[in-house]
Each structure stands twice: as C-alpha cells, then as structure tokens.
Design a protein around this motif. Sequence first.
Motif, PDB file in Angstrom:
ATOM      1  N   ASP A  34     -44.555  47.482  13.138  1.00 30.58           N
ATOM      2  CA  ASP A  34     -45.574  46.800  12.328  1.00 30.58           C
ATOM      3  C   ASP A  34     -45.644  45.305  12.637  1.00 30.58           C
ATOM      4  O   ASP A  34     -45.901  44.488  11.751  1.00 30.58           O
ATOM      5  CB  ASP A  34     -45.273  47.045  10.840  1.00 30.58           C
ATOM      6  N   LEU A  35     -45.399  44.932  13.891  1.00 31.98           N
ATOM      7  CA  LEU A  35     -45.368  43.516  14.265  1.00 31.98           C
ATOM      8  C   LEU A  35     -46.758  43.035  14.640  1.00 31.98           C
ATOM      9  O   LEU A  35     -47.416  43.621  15.512  1.00 31.98           O
ATOM     10  CB  LEU A  35     -44.414  43.303  15.447  1.00 31.98           C
ATOM     11  N   ASP A  36     -47.219  41.966  13.995  1.00 35.50           N
ATOM     12  CA  ASP A  36     -48.410  41.264  14.433  1.00 35.50           C
ATOM     13  C   ASP A  36     -47.938  40.154  15.366  1.00 35.50           C
ATOM     14  O   ASP A  36     -47.302  39.189  14.934  1.00 35.50           O
ATOM     15  CB  ASP A  36     -49.162  40.666  13.243  1.00 35.50           C
ATOM     16  N   THR A  37     -48.225  40.298  16.648  1.00 33.49           N
ATOM     17  CA  THR A  37     -47.624  39.389  17.633  1.00 33.49           C
ATOM     18  C   THR A  37     -48.091  37.947  17.459  1.00 33.49           C
ATOM     19  O   THR A  37     -47.326  37.016  17.718  1.00 33.49           O
ATOM     20  CB  THR A  37     -47.925  39.867  19.068  1.00 33.49           C
ATOM     21  N   THR A  38     -49.322  37.756  17.015  1.00 34.92           N
ATOM     22  CA  THR A  38     -49.832  36.391  16.860  1.00 34.92           C
ATOM     23  C   THR A  38     -49.064  35.632  15.783  1.00 34.92           C
ATOM     24  O   THR A  38     -48.579  34.517  16.021  1.00 34.92           O
ATOM     25  CB  THR A  38     -51.334  36.412  16.517  1.00 34.92           C
ATOM     26  N   SER A  39     -48.943  36.242  14.615  1.00 33.10           N
ATOM     27  CA  SER A  39     -48.175  35.585  13.552  1.00 33.10           C
ATOM     28  C   SER A  39     -46.690  35.579  13.891  1.00 33.10           C
ATOM     29  O   SER A  39     -45.960  34.646  13.534  1.00 33.10           O
ATOM     30  CB  SER A  39     -48.406  36.276  12.207  1.00 33.10           C
ATOM     31  N   GLY A  40     -46.237  36.604  14.632  1.00 29.50           N
ATOM     32  CA  GLY A  40     -44.832  36.671  15.022  1.00 29.50           C
ATOM     33  C   GLY A  40     -44.421  35.496  15.891  1.00 29.50           C
ATOM     34  O   GLY A  40     -43.348  34.920  15.717  1.00 29.50           O
ATOM     35  N   ILE A  41     -45.270  35.126  16.842  1.00 22.93           N
ATOM     36  CA  ILE A  41     -44.972  33.975  17.704  1.00 22.93           C
ATOM     37  C   ILE A  41     -44.878  32.703  16.863  1.00 22.93           C
ATOM     38  O   ILE A  41     -43.988  31.858  17.075  1.00 22.93           O
ATOM     39  CB  ILE A  41     -46.044  33.815  18.798  1.00 22.93           C
ATOM     40  N   GLN A  42     -45.759  32.562  15.901  1.00 21.66           N
ATOM     41  CA  GLN A  42     -45.710  31.375  15.040  1.00 21.66           C
ATOM     42  C   GLN A  42     -44.437  31.342  14.200  1.00 21.66           C
ATOM     43  O   GLN A  42     -43.880  30.274  13.934  1.00 21.66           O
ATOM     44  CB  GLN A  42     -46.952  31.334  14.141  1.00 21.66           C
ATOM     45  N   ILE A  43     -43.953  32.513  13.806  1.00 27.23           N
ATOM     46  CA  ILE A  43     -42.689  32.587  13.069  1.00 27.23           C
ATOM     47  C   ILE A  43     -41.531  32.163  13.968  1.00 27.23           C
ATOM     48  O   ILE A  43     -40.647  31.405  13.549  1.00 27.23           O
ATOM     49  CB  ILE A  43     -42.474  34.014  12.522  1.00 27.23           C
ATOM     50  N   LEU A  44     -41.527  32.632  15.201  1.00 28.20           N
ATOM     51  CA  LEU A  44     -40.478  32.223  16.144  1.00 28.20           C
ATOM     52  C   LEU A  44     -40.502  30.713  16.366  1.00 28.20           C
ATOM     53  O   LEU A  44     -39.449  30.061  16.409  1.00 28.20           O
ATOM     54  CB  LEU A  44     -40.639  32.956  17.479  1.00 28.20           C
ATOM     55  N   ILE A  45     -41.684  30.165  16.511  1.00 25.06           N
ATOM     56  CA  ILE A  45     -41.823  28.719  16.714  1.00 25.06           C
ATOM     57  C   ILE A  45     -41.311  27.963  15.484  1.00 25.06           C
ATOM     58  O   ILE A  45     -40.631  26.936  15.612  1.00 25.06           O
ATOM     59  CB  ILE A  45     -43.291  28.371  17.027  1.00 25.06           C
ATOM     60  N   PHE A  46     -41.623  28.493  14.298  1.00 23.94           N
ATOM     61  CA  PHE A  46     -41.126  27.864  13.070  1.00 23.94           C
ATOM     62  C   PHE A  46     -39.604  27.803  13.077  1.00 23.94           C
ATOM     63  O   PHE A  46     -39.006  26.757  12.777  1.00 23.94           O
ATOM     64  CB  PHE A  46     -41.613  28.649  11.846  1.00 23.94           C
ATOM     65  N   TYR A 104     -41.700  40.611  33.306  1.00 25.05           N
ATOM     66  CA  TYR A 104     -41.139  41.091  32.037  1.00 25.05           C
ATOM     67  C   TYR A 104     -42.270  41.539  31.119  1.00 25.05           C
ATOM     68  O   TYR A 104     -43.169  40.759  30.793  1.00 25.05           O
ATOM     69  CB  TYR A 104     -40.328  39.993  31.369  1.00 25.05           C
ATOM     70  N   GLY A 105     -42.216  42.802  30.750  1.00 25.76           N
ATOM     71  CA  GLY A 105     -43.229  43.339  29.855  1.00 25.76           C
ATOM     72  C   GLY A 105     -42.932  42.943  28.415  1.00 25.76           C
ATOM     73  O   GLY A 105     -42.019  43.491  27.789  1.00 25.76           O
ATOM     74  N   ILE A 106     -43.685  41.999  27.887  1.00 29.50           N
ATOM     75  CA  ILE A 106     -43.514  41.514  26.522  1.00 29.50           C
ATOM     76  C   ILE A 106     -44.813  41.763  25.765  1.00 29.50           C
ATOM     77  O   ILE A 106     -45.890  41.363  26.220  1.00 29.50           O
ATOM     78  CB  ILE A 106     -43.182  40.007  26.485  1.00 29.50           C
ATOM     79  N   ARG A 107     -44.716  42.413  24.630  1.00 29.07           N
ATOM     80  CA  ARG A 107     -45.902  42.742  23.836  1.00 29.07           C
ATOM     81  C   ARG A 107     -46.524  41.474  23.251  1.00 29.07           C
ATOM     82  O   ARG A 107     -45.997  40.877  22.325  1.00 29.07           O
ATOM     83  CB  ARG A 107     -45.509  43.704  22.709  1.00 29.07           C
ATOM     84  N   LEU A 108     -47.655  41.070  23.816  1.00 29.65           N
ATOM     85  CA  LEU A 108     -48.383  39.888  23.347  1.00 29.65           C
ATOM     86  C   LEU A 108     -49.877  40.126  23.477  1.00 29.65           C
ATOM     87  O   LEU A 108     -50.318  40.902  24.337  1.00 29.65           O
ATOM     88  CB  LEU A 108     -48.012  38.649  24.187  1.00 29.65           C
ATOM     89  N   LYS A 109     -50.638  39.455  22.649  1.00 30.31           N
ATOM     90  CA  LYS A 109     -52.091  39.462  22.790  1.00 30.31           C
ATOM     91  C   LYS A 109     -52.518  38.194  23.530  1.00 30.31           C
ATOM     92  O   LYS A 109     -51.803  37.181  23.485  1.00 30.31           O
ATOM     93  CB  LYS A 109     -52.767  39.529  21.418  1.00 30.31           C
ATOM     94  N   PRO A 110     -53.663  38.220  24.226  1.00 27.15           N
ATOM     95  CA  PRO A 110     -54.135  37.005  24.909  1.00 27.15           C
ATOM     96  C   PRO A 110     -54.218  35.832  23.928  1.00 27.15           C
ATOM     97  O   PRO A 110     -54.750  35.953  22.838  1.00 27.15           O
ATOM     98  CB  PRO A 110     -55.534  37.408  25.404  1.00 27.15           C
ATOM     99  N   GLY A 111     -53.640  34.732  24.324  1.00 24.24           N
ATOM    100  CA  GLY A 111     -53.666  33.550  23.476  1.00 24.24           C
ATOM    101  C   GLY A 111     -52.479  33.402  22.550  1.00 24.24           C
ATOM    102  O   GLY A 111     -52.318  32.356  21.910  1.00 24.24           O
ATOM    103  N   ASP A 112     -51.612  34.420  22.469  1.00 18.35           N
ATOM    104  CA  ASP A 112     -50.440  34.329  21.585  1.00 18.35           C
ATOM    105  C   ASP A 112     -49.493  33.214  22.031  1.00 18.35           C
ATOM    106  O   ASP A 112     -48.957  32.471  21.199  1.00 18.35           O
ATOM    107  CB  ASP A 112     -49.671  35.656  21.554  1.00 18.35           C
ATOM    108  N   LEU A 113     -49.249  33.151  23.345  1.00 14.69           N
ATOM    109  CA  LEU A 113     -48.268  32.215  23.883  1.00 14.69           C
ATOM    110  C   LEU A 113     -48.795  31.713  25.224  1.00 14.69           C
ATOM    111  O   LEU A 113     -48.730  32.418  26.240  1.00 14.69           O
ATOM    112  CB  LEU A 113     -46.906  32.909  24.048  1.00 14.69           C
ATOM    113  N   SER A 114     -49.302  30.505  25.252  1.00 10.87           N
ATOM    114  CA  SER A 114     -50.010  30.003  26.438  1.00 10.87           C
ATOM    115  C   SER A 114     -49.104  29.882  27.653  1.00 10.87           C
ATOM    116  O   SER A 114     -49.585  29.894  28.789  1.00 10.87           O
ATOM    117  CB  SER A 114     -50.646  28.642  26.131  1.00 10.87           C
ATOM    118  N   THR A 115     -47.803  29.758  27.455  1.00 10.40           N
ATOM    119  CA  THR A 115     -46.870  29.559  28.563  1.00 10.40           C
ATOM    120  C   THR A 115     -46.299  30.866  29.104  1.00 10.40           C
ATOM    121  O   THR A 115     -45.490  30.844  30.041  1.00 10.40           O
ATOM    122  CB  THR A 115     -45.704  28.666  28.109  1.00 10.40           C
TER     123      THR A 115
END
Length: 240
Positions: free
Chosen positions: A157-169, A222-233
């Motif tokens: 149930d991971l939303d990758t967009t909000s998940g990346i922001q949580i990791l950054i936090f 590396y196959g990482i589950r992300l949507k376009p724009g989730d992590l620009s780098t």
Amino acid sequence: MSLAAQIETTINNLEAGETFSYGDLGIAVSSYATAAKALERLKNKGKIKRLSKGIFYKPEQSVFGELQPSDQEVMKSYLFQNGKRKAYITGAYLYNQMRLTRQVANTWKIATFNARIFVNQQRIKAKPVKAYASVTEENYRLLGFLDALKDWNTIPDLDTTSGIQILIFWLKEFTPEQIEEIKRYALQYPPRVRAFLAALFEELKMTGTVELRQSLNPLSSYGIRLKPGDLSTAKNWNMI
C-alpha cells in the motif's frame, strides 16, 4: 541481603505492568539457578507472572481486573538485554510507524545482528530477520531507515510520491553525525540500497555520494518502484 531478598526488592521497584528477565535483576549469571527458585516462589504468591520462558511481568490491577502488559512492554524484553538494546522492530510494523503504509502487520519482524528472536504470544507473533550491523540504541533508527530502502519494492500500500517525501523528511531530521553513520552502514546493505540512498543525498545536495558511487558497479541498474517525477536524481544512479 540474601539473593531472594535482593530480587524481591528489585521487583518491588518495578512499575506495575513492567516486564523483566533475569538480565534485568542485576545478578550474576552463575546465580540464575538460585534466582529461578526465588522467582517461582514470587510467582506462586501472585507477585509476578510468567510471560514466556525467562520473561516475567509485575501484574497491574484495575477496576476491571488484571491488565496484561502492553505490546510495547512485551516487546521490550525481547529487544533489550541487561538494559542495552540488542534488536529492533522492522518490516511492515516499522513502515506503518514511518507512515509509508497504512497496513498493520500480523507478524512483526525483529532484526538482530547475530541472534534469532521468535515471539509467539497471544497477541504478538514475531519472526527474526537479519540486521546489517550490531544494534544499539544510537543506531537502530538509522538501520530501520535503510531497511525501508531495502524493502521499498515490497512495502504494501505504498504511495511512492508521498513515500519519497517521507524519506526526505527523515533524512533532514538526522544530525550530520547520523548522516555520516547512515552512509557507513549503507555500505553493508545491498547495492540497490546504496544507489537509493545516494539519489536521496543528491536530491538534498548532501555530501557523501562519492563514497557510495565508488561502492557501486557502474554497469549495474536497480529496479526501484517509483513514478516519473518522484525522485529527479534517480536516473543518475541507474534506478529504473
């Protein structure tokens, strides 16, 4: 003071509902056999109750009767030894606490470096998983963060967009010293974790990516589950 009296005094000083093991009694390992007899007498008097093998608790009474120890109190006896942390909870329970998933784990996972811990209580079931470094009170949150990177593709149930922001936090919350430590611990994790961490570092313009890049095979992806724009780098680290 006799050993039995010493043990009873220690237990009297515990809070109601608090769990303890032999290692929490402040006695030598050579005295455990004698301590077992003293604990059995206290159990028969109703002053303590046995939770599992070698783990006891001081009963807590309420107007509704006896209360069972909280889940956190039950787990404390498995996560600590002689007052020092030796393990931590990881997996879906941790990722729920980090707000990476809304799902609640039916079976918890306990990470230890060189031991295996199983829990089979009425309310709690837990199984062991590998910790990538010796666990301490100072580093277990860092290891849990790296576990989230390792398990990213399978977090339910991971939303990758909000998940990346949580990791950054969380990365922003760590001190400079902790950032140095997490980079060092990452070298013990699989390459995809190091690439993921480096991409997050680069996104935040943090230092330390040189060492992480040197640890990676430039031809690997590396196959990482992300949507376009989730992590620009992400593309800079062969994350696909």
